[in-house]
Motif scaffolding. Structure first.
Motif, PDB file in Angstrom:
ATOM      1  N   ALA A  83       0.835  -1.206   0.000  1.00 31.53           N
ATOM      2  CA  ALA A  83       0.000   0.000   0.000  1.00 31.53           C
ATOM      3  C   ALA A  83       0.873   1.261   0.000  1.00 31.53           C
ATOM      4  O   ALA A  83       0.579   2.225  -0.712  1.00 31.53           O
ATOM      5  N   ALA A 140       1.306   3.776  -3.225  1.00 29.12           N
ATOM      6  CA  ALA A 140       0.960   5.189  -3.009  1.00 29.12           C
ATOM      7  C   ALA A 140       2.122   6.108  -3.359  1.00 29.12           C
ATOM      8  O   ALA A 140       1.923   7.214  -3.861  1.00 29.12           O
ATOM      9  N   ARG A 146      -3.969   8.625   4.660  1.00 26.71           N
ATOM     10  CA  ARG A 146      -4.480   8.250   3.335  1.00 26.71           C
ATOM     11  C   ARG A 146      -4.164   6.778   3.026  1.00 26.71           C
ATOM     12  O   ARG A 146      -5.022   6.036   2.552  1.00 26.71           O
ATOM     13  N   ILE A 147      -2.940   6.344   3.311  1.00 27.16           N
ATOM     14  CA  ILE A 147      -2.550   4.960   3.036  1.00 27.16           C
ATOM     15  C   ILE A 147      -3.333   3.998   3.925  1.00 27.16           C
ATOM     16  O   ILE A 147      -3.848   2.975   3.455  1.00 27.16           O
ATOM     17  N   SER A 188      -6.784   3.490   2.727  1.00 22.45           N
ATOM     18  CA  SER A 188      -6.853   2.564   1.585  1.00 22.45           C
ATOM     19  C   SER A 188      -6.879   1.108   2.051  1.00 22.45           C
ATOM     20  O   SER A 188      -7.272   0.222   1.290  1.00 22.45           O
ATOM     21  N   ASN A 199      -8.594   0.302   4.787  1.00 28.19           N
ATOM     22  CA  ASN A 199      -9.777   0.301   5.667  1.00 28.19           C
ATOM     23  C   ASN A 199      -9.409   0.393   7.143  1.00 28.19           C
ATOM     24  O   ASN A 199     -10.031  -0.253   7.988  1.00 28.19           O
TER      25      ASN A 199
END
Length: 155
Positions: free
Chosen positions: A33, A37, A143-144, A147, A149
């Motif tokens: 992830a 990103a 933000r990561i 992504s 959840n």
């Protein structure tokens, strides 16, 4: 998959802590992830799970702080003229993660995920020494993790 993870279990956990230590697959997902990103391409990362003593020794030796800490990041410095995709090493202290998760009312899994994301961002050169850099790094972490959840770890 762009994360190649060298998974090292150097902590002899009791049954409760052992169950909470993330699997290789979880670490790979969290690392991927971050790398996606940040658009890094394939990178190799060592993730070592350790105890308070090893964490404290490393933290003292490399950061001048004589206490264990949740995660230490050691970027690999590629010698000039050599191409390698070795990003560096993360050393994650299992007892500290477990204590912090309880104190912060987080699941151990979510706290481990946050520390892996946080540590890899350090390996990529991000830092939080001053407020402006901290804001950038924290926004990326949020933000990561979203992504994946996972909620905002700073709330």
């Amino acid at each position: 998959m762009i994360a190649i993870v060298d998974y090292q279990q150097a902590y002899e956990a009791d049954e409760g802590m052992a169950k909470a230590i993330p699997s290789l697959e979880q670490i790979e997902a969290w690392a991927n992830a971050v790398l996606v990103a940040e658009n890094t391409g394939e990178q190799e990362i060592t993730v070592r799970f350790t105890d308070d003593e090893e964490s404290q020794t490393l933290n003292h030796e490399y950061r001048g702080k004589d206490k264990p800490t949740n995660v230490l990041s050691f970027p690999f410095e590629v010698p000039p003229g050599i191409e390698m995709n070795l990003l560096g090493d993360l050393v994650i202290c299992v007892p500290v993660i477990m204590r912090e998760a309880e104190e912060q009312d987080k699941t151990p899994t979510n706290h481990y995920a946050h520390m892996v994301v946080h540590g890899i961002l350090h390996l990529l050169g991000y830092d939080h020494i001053d407020d402006a850099d901290a804001d950038i790094m924290e926004a990326k972490e949020i933000r990561i993790l979203a992504s994946l959840n996972i909620g905002n770890p700073y709330q």
